[in-house]
Design a protein around this motif. Structure first.
Motif, mmCIF file in Angstrom:
data_model
loop_
_atom_site.group_PDB
_atom_site.id
_atom_site.type_symbol
_atom_site.label_atom_id
_atom_site.label_comp_id
_atom_site.label_asym_id
_atom_site.label_seq_id
_atom_site.Cartn_x
_atom_site.Cartn_y
_atom_site.Cartn_z
ATOM 1 N N UNK A 29 30.961 29.795 45.488
ATOM 2 C CA UNK A 29 29.624 29.234 45.284
ATOM 3 C C UNK A 29 29.400 28.017 46.186
ATOM 4 N N UNK A 30 28.136 27.657 46.349
ATOM 5 C CA UNK A 30 27.766 26.469 47.123
ATOM 6 C C UNK A 30 28.361 25.219 46.472
ATOM 7 N N UNK A 31 28.419 25.188 45.144
ATOM 8 C CA UNK A 31 29.018 24.047 44.442
ATOM 9 C C UNK A 31 30.484 23.881 44.841
ATOM 10 N N UNK A 56 23.583 17.682 50.109
ATOM 11 C CA UNK A 56 22.697 18.830 50.274
ATOM 12 C C UNK A 56 23.243 19.633 51.453
ATOM 13 N N UNK A 57 23.371 20.951 51.283
ATOM 14 C CA UNK A 57 23.798 21.832 52.362
ATOM 15 C C UNK A 57 22.592 22.589 52.888
ATOM 16 N N UNK A 86 27.673 27.463 60.958
ATOM 17 C CA UNK A 86 27.586 26.011 60.810
ATOM 18 C C UNK A 86 26.523 25.683 59.772
ATOM 19 N N UNK A 87 26.922 24.894 58.778
ATOM 20 C CA UNK A 87 25.991 24.397 57.773
ATOM 21 C C UNK A 87 25.865 22.893 57.946
ATOM 22 N N UNK A 88 24.670 22.382 57.835
ATOM 23 C CA UNK A 88 24.437 20.951 57.980
ATOM 24 C C UNK A 88 24.575 20.262 56.627
ATOM 25 N N UNK A 89 25.195 19.087 56.661
ATOM 26 C CA UNK A 89 25.446 18.318 55.446
ATOM 27 C C UNK A 89 24.570 17.076 55.465
ATOM 28 N N UNK A 90 23.794 16.886 54.409
ATOM 29 C CA UNK A 90 22.963 15.695 54.261
ATOM 30 C C UNK A 90 23.460 14.951 53.024
#
Length: 118
Positions: A29-31, A56-57, A86-90
């Protein structure tokens, strides 16, 4: 689980540096990804998340929800053979912290009002 079923992800931070790449099951999961990011976060960064809720992804221009799986998030990338996604992390501090800081900032400001009748 065979190696070809795993999804390879890396996470791009605010300054352009990366965490990863790591291999994940499509059922992750994203979590779970957020927890891994918090544990792998570089110690020398000025801005750091305190928990997974501060992160936030973003993938393919969409903010990913915690209950979604990696398999559900990679649908647009189904055509890419064995590519690293690639996922961006905020990093976004929690709302309660922001409200607390705002109250502290407002406390010293006192306006004085006066009326003069001529």
């Amino acid at each position: 689980m065979p190696d070809e079923d795993l999804v390879e992800l890396k996470f791009r931070l605010y300054d352009g540096s990366d965490i990863g790449p790591f291999r994940y099951s499509p059922a992750a999961t994203v979590a779970m990804l957020k927890e891994r990011i918090v544990s792998e976060w570089p110690k020398d960064k000025k801005i750091a998340p305190k928990s997974a809720n501060d992160i936030k992804l973003i993938s393919a221009g969409k903010i990913l929800e915690n209950n979604k799986t990696v398999g559900q998030c990679r649908v647009p990338f189904g055509e890419l053979p064995r590519g690293v996604i690639t996922m961006h992390v905020v990093v976004q501090p929690s709302v309660t912290k922001a409200k607390t800081e705002k109250k502290v900032d407002e406390a010293p400001k006192k306006t004085v009002c006066s009326c003069t009748i001529l």
